[in-house]
Design a protein around this motif. Structure first.
Motif, PDB file in Angstrom:
ATOM      1  N   TYR A   1       0.823  -1.219   0.000  1.00  0.00           N
ATOM      2  CA  TYR A   1       0.000   0.000   0.000  1.00  0.00           C
ATOM      3  C   TYR A   1       0.853   1.264   0.000  1.00  0.00           C
ATOM      4  N   SER A   2       2.025   1.205   0.596  1.00  0.00           N
ATOM      5  CA  SER A   2       2.892   2.381   0.627  1.00  0.00           C
ATOM      6  C   SER A   2       3.376   2.769  -0.766  1.00  0.00           C
TER       7      SER A   2
ATOM      8  N   ASP B   1      -0.929   3.061  -2.845  1.00  0.00           N
ATOM      9  CA  ASP B   1      -1.869   4.045  -2.280  1.00  0.00           C
ATOM     10  C   ASP B   1      -1.581   4.226  -0.793  1.00  0.00           C
ATOM     11  N   PRO B   2      -0.613   5.075  -0.443  1.00  0.00           N
ATOM     12  CA  PRO B   2      -0.241   5.233   0.974  1.00  0.00           C
ATOM     13  C   PRO B   2      -1.385   5.707   1.857  1.00  0.00           C
ATOM     14  N   SER B   3      -2.312   6.487   1.294  1.00  0.00           N
ATOM     15  CA  SER B   3      -3.399   7.036   2.116  1.00  0.00           C
ATOM     16  C   SER B   3      -4.386   5.969   2.573  1.00  0.00           C
ATOM     17  N   SER B   4      -4.388   4.818   1.900  1.00  0.00           N
ATOM     18  CA  SER B   4      -5.359   3.777   2.245  1.00  0.00           C
ATOM     19  C   SER B   4      -4.861   2.819   3.321  1.00  0.00           C
TER      20      SER B   4
ATOM     21  N   ALA C   1      -4.864   2.814  10.049  1.00  0.00           N
ATOM     22  CA  ALA C   1      -4.029   3.271  11.164  1.00  0.00           C
ATOM     23  C   ALA C   1      -3.664   2.130  12.099  1.00  0.00           C
TER      24      ALA C   1
END
Length: 654
Positions: free
Chosen positions: A507-508, A511-514, A517
């Protein structure tokens, strides 16, 4: 019927738990008056179960389906105790999710005995979530045994505990199960520690008699013999095996393993014919106390090996041929593939080298082209003889043939994790990382798609390796595929660190934002990773340089020329005494041409007339002469030789 039911009920109200014989008599009397009395039939079956007459109890249940549906728990228990664990699972499952805890315990036990360890682990996890004080101890022990069996069958990722915990070493049963799990993972040092702890805890129990302690300690000792043998401590294993009283082991399956292991650990049984006789003299366990399949496979393998050592080659070839022909090909069964390997060994028994063995075994492939065990044997022999190209070609050809067939079973064999790992290892040995990544990606893609497969779930280790290989390609599409692989692994186990790390890495890039947390909380903080690094010391030590290109080399040269440098005085080389000439004088300058022959030195001057003439002949462009004569003499000699070759005239007399 009402009167008989009333009398039976009054008897049950007055009876204690030790009156099962009386209860059985009353139930038989009631059934004699009315064969359709289901209450009496039910009471009779339970009484027979309490009296350990399991075959008779099963006969009561098999007499009619009405009683089977009414007493599912008792029927499943009767099946389980008579050795039909697979059918016991079906009966317990038919009770549905609303079944009582007793039925769920029965389901877990039957699933364990029928070697469906994944189902057993699932049921025990469900039972543990609804804690009952009296059952907590038993659930812990049974869950530990299930985890050990999952490790043995290659499903360790489904085990609830991957390593022994502190609470596992508090009770001897759980310590023993922890040791079995360590043995399955080939962690024999840890297994030895757990076994010693189990022995100490068992000896310390005060509520067991000496005879009961001895019965509990015997299986632990048998396991210790195996662990010591695997650790190479054969002398200790032999000494410990000699102390085992085999006749006192009540479970015949355990006694059989103990006697076989004692043969393996004994130096006295080096005679294969004696070992063969002792091996077959061990008692065979009954149907209700059979070995698990992985144990049976090893024991059967031992039997074949001992037969080969005893020169029973034809018998081994014949019996293994029957096992191979009875199974569909290709087969992933360990028993079938083990038989194929030993069948090849029987055919190559008299071969003295690996190449000679190949000549005997390769022709067998024409008869059995889809025999996985035979193909792996040939691949292994090719690897031993350093013929990696032939091994790779053989496996690739086999894979193409399976892909072209298109059947579900053939494709399952084609993408079996063990076979894929073998081909990837061959690619790695040949320095072909691209081919390895392609093969892993194809295998992962196959197992991610829904298909008619006998395998319940893909191998976790295969999926992790495939995802990691796809990440290393740095290709956007491959990274997305890697993210899907790790997402699937994360959905199966949200605490799996490999799945979490792979998912965050994928994901990094895409799409890092997805990135959730909660996943980031598993990753270590940057401060922790660099806490033991001193930046000042690194800068002081300097940065190591890699391979320099022509451009960077020029830049480095300019930097070095600008920087003020001090040329350190070169130290004079010290010669060893063996290299010094005999007339060496310290401080005197040595002759630079001392290693050349005397006539090749620049200062060489020959002495005498012969030496000067020899020197003239050695001069480049000079007249070449022989030591025994001048050029004129040589010419005269040549003329004389000419005359010798003239033929004699006719009639000439000498």
């Amino acid at each position: 019927m009402a009167a008989s039911a009333k009398s039976l009920a009054s008897l049950l109200a007055q009876a204690s738990l030790d009156d099962h014989d009386e209860i059985l008599k009353a139930a038989n009397a009631a059934i004699k008056k009315s064969k359709g009395d289901m209450t009496a039939q039910h009471v009779k079956a339970i009484a027979l179960l309490h009296l350990d007459r399991y075959e008779d109890a099963l006969a009561v249940f098999e007499a009619g389906k009405e009683l089977q549906e009414k007493a599912q728990f008792e029927y499943a228990y009767a099946l389980y105790k008579t050795g039909n664990a697979a059918k016991a699972v079906q009966v317990a499952e038919a009770a549905g999710p609303d079944a009582g805890r007793g039925t769920k315990h029965m389901l877990a036990q039957a699933a364990y005995r029928s070697e469906n360890f994944a189902q057993a682990a699932k049921v025990y996890k469900e039972l543990a979530s609804q804690t009952v004080e009296d059952e907590e101890y038993d659930i812990r022990i049974n869950s530990g045994a299930t985890d050990a069996q999952l490790e043995w069958t290659g499903q360790g990722e489904l085990a609830q505990k991957k390593q022994p915990t502190r609470e596992d070493l508090d009770v001897f049963e759980t310590a023993y199960n922890a040791a079995c799990g360590s043995v399955a993972r080939n962690e024999f040092g840890q297994a030895q520690v757990c076994l010693k702890r189990a022995k100490d805890l068992c000896n310390a129990l005060s509520d067991l008699s000496d005879a009961e302690k001895e019965a509990e300690l015997l299986p632990i000792t048998v396991q210790q013999v195996y662990v010591l043998t695997q650790m190479g401590k054969v002398d200790e294993a032999e000494e410990l095996a000699a102390k085992i009283p085999f006749a006192d082991i009540k479970e015949l399956s355990t006694r059989y393993i103990a006697q076989v292991n004692s043969i393996a650990a004994s130096k006295e049984h080096s005679n294969p014919y004696l070992s063969h006789r002792l091996f077959h003299s061990s008692p065979q366990p009954p149907v209700t106390d059979q070995h698990f399949s992985f144990q049976s496979n090893i024991l059967r393998q031992d039997e074949y090996v001992i037969s080969l050592l005893s020169q029973k080659v034809a018998g081994v070839a014949s019996s293994t041929e029957k096992v191979i022909s009875a199974a569909p090909a290709p087969s992933l069964s360990p028993a079938v593939n083990m038989a194929a390997v030993l069948n090849a060994a029987a055919h190559a028994k008299h071969a003295k080298t690996e190449k000679a063995a190949l000549k005997e075994i390769v022709p067998l492939q024409e008869k059995r082209p889809s025999d996985v065990g035979l193909i792996l044997t040939i691949v292994h022999l090719y690897v031993i003889t350093n013929n990696y190209a032939a091994a790779t070609n053989l496996l690739e050809t086999f894979f193409k043939r399976l892909e072209q067939s298109g059947s579900a079973s053939d494709l399952d064999a084609r993408f079996a994790p063990g076979l894929v790992a073998t081909l990837v290892s061959l690619y790695a040995q040949q320095g072909r990382p691209g081919a390895s990544k392609t093969e892993l990606a194809k295998a992962a893609e196959y197992w991610r798609k829904p298909h008619k497969s006998k395998t319940e779930a893909p191998s976790k280790s295969l999926m992790v390796a495939a995802g990691t290989a796809l990440l290393d390609t740095h290709n956007t599409e491959n990274v997305k595929s890697a993210g899907e692989i790790f997402k699937g692994l994360y959905d199966q186990d949200n605490e799996d660190r490999a799945a979490i790390a792979g998912l965050v890495a994928a994901y990094s890039i895409t799409d890092p934002s997805s990135i959730p947390a909660d996943l980031l909380s598993y990753l270590p903080e940057a401060n922790r990773l660099v806490s033991d690094i001193d930046a000042a010391e690194l800068e002081k030590a300097g940065v190591p340089l890699g391979s320099l290109t022509s451009v960077t080399l020029a830049a480095e040269t300019r930097k070095r020329s600008i920087a003020p440098t001090q040329i350190a005085p070169s130290k004079a080389k010290r010669l060893r005494k063996a290299r010094m000439p005999k007339d060496y004088v310290e401080g005197k300058k040595m002759d630079a041409e001392r290693w050349l022959p005397m006539r090749d030195r620049s200062y060489y001057r020959p002495k005498g007339r012969k030496g000067k003439k020899r020197m003239e002949g050695l001069t480049q462009g000079g007249v070449v002469t022989d030591e025994k004569g001048t050029p004129a003499a040589q010419e005269k000699k040549a003329g004389a030789d000419k005359g010798k070759n003239k033929k004699k005239g006719k009639g000439t007399k000498w």
